[in-house]
Scaffold this motif. Structure first.
Motif, short mmCIF file in Angstrom:
data_model
loop_
_atom_site.label_atom_id
_atom_site.label_comp_id
_atom_site.label_asym_id
_atom_site.label_seq_id
_atom_site.Cartn_x
_atom_site.Cartn_y
_atom_site.Cartn_z
N ASN A 1 78.61 25.08 33.94
CA ASN A 1 77.38 24.63 34.37
C ASN A 1 76.97 25.74 35.24
O ASN A 1 75.59 25.68 35.57
N PHE A 2 77.82 26.40 36.14
CA PHE A 2 77.47 27.56 36.93
C PHE A 2 77.32 28.95 36.64
O PHE A 2 76.56 29.66 37.39
N HIS A 3 77.83 29.39 35.74
CA HIS A 3 78.02 30.59 35.23
C HIS A 3 78.25 31.83 36.26
O HIS A 3 77.34 32.30 36.53
N PHE A 4 79.57 31.40 36.83
CA PHE A 4 79.84 32.25 38.02
C PHE A 4 80.86 33.38 37.74
O PHE A 4 81.16 34.30 38.38
N VAL A 5 81.46 33.26 36.64
CA VAL A 5 82.54 34.33 36.40
C VAL A 5 81.86 35.56 35.97
O VAL A 5 81.27 35.87 34.84
N ASP A 6 82.07 36.69 36.62
CA ASP A 6 81.90 38.01 36.49
C ASP A 6 83.11 38.87 36.55
O ASP A 6 84.17 38.37 36.41
N VAL B 1 95.58 22.54 34.16
CA VAL B 1 94.47 21.78 34.81
C VAL B 1 93.55 22.65 35.62
O VAL B 1 92.10 22.52 35.37
N PHE B 2 93.91 23.74 36.21
CA PHE B 2 93.26 24.51 36.96
C PHE B 2 91.84 25.46 36.04
O PHE B 2 90.76 25.58 36.33
N PHE B 3 92.57 25.70 34.79
CA PHE B 3 91.55 26.65 34.18
C PHE B 3 90.51 25.53 33.11
O PHE B 3 89.74 26.02 32.66
N LEU B 4 91.10 24.42 33.02
CA LEU B 4 90.50 23.53 32.33
C LEU B 4 88.96 23.05 33.44
O LEU B 4 87.83 23.03 32.71
N LEU B 5 89.70 23.07 34.55
CA LEU B 5 88.33 22.77 35.59
C LEU B 5 87.43 23.82 35.51
O LEU B 5 86.10 23.64 35.55
N LEU B 6 88.04 24.96 35.56
CA LEU B 6 87.35 26.26 35.66
C LEU B 6 86.19 26.39 34.47
O LEU B 6 85.18 26.90 34.86
N VAL B 7 86.83 26.06 33.20
CA VAL B 7 85.91 25.92 31.97
C VAL B 7 84.74 24.96 32.37
O VAL B 7 83.52 25.36 32.00
#
Length: 93
Positions: free
Chosen positions: A57-62, A46-52
């Motif tokens: 929407n926000f493109h924050f993963v770097d 569920v955490f990774f589904l929400l993260l996707v």
């Protein structure tokens, strides 16, 4: 998305392991094996589904965020391994 799938499969395998292992050993009391599959399903899948969804929407993963996600995965897997070890010892003793 791959982590979502992997943790979902691990959670389902964990649920089957809990049911069959306790049934084969005739164990009916509470054991930490009963919460190990829910950790993978909720904290993993569920955490990774929400993260996707949030990432779309926000493109924050770097690179910096990926380091924190790596620590999260290591911590989650270490927690689940210790739950399994503790649960197996509880059932067998």
């Amino acid at each position: 998305m791959n982590a979502f799938i992997v943790y979902g499969v691990l959670g389902l395998i964990g649920g089957v392991f809990y049911c069959e292992f306790t049934k084969l050993n005739g164990f009916t009391s509470f054991t930490t094996l009963s919460v190990f599959h829910t950790r993978y399903l909720m904290l993993g899948m569920v955490f990774f589904l929400l993260l996707v969804v949030v990432e779309k929407n926000f493109h924050f993963v770097d690179n910096k965020a990926l380091k924190y996600l790596l620590f999260y995965c290591i911590g989650l897997n270490l927690t689940v391994v210790m739950l399994v070890v503790s649960g197996v010892v509880q059932v067998l003793s």
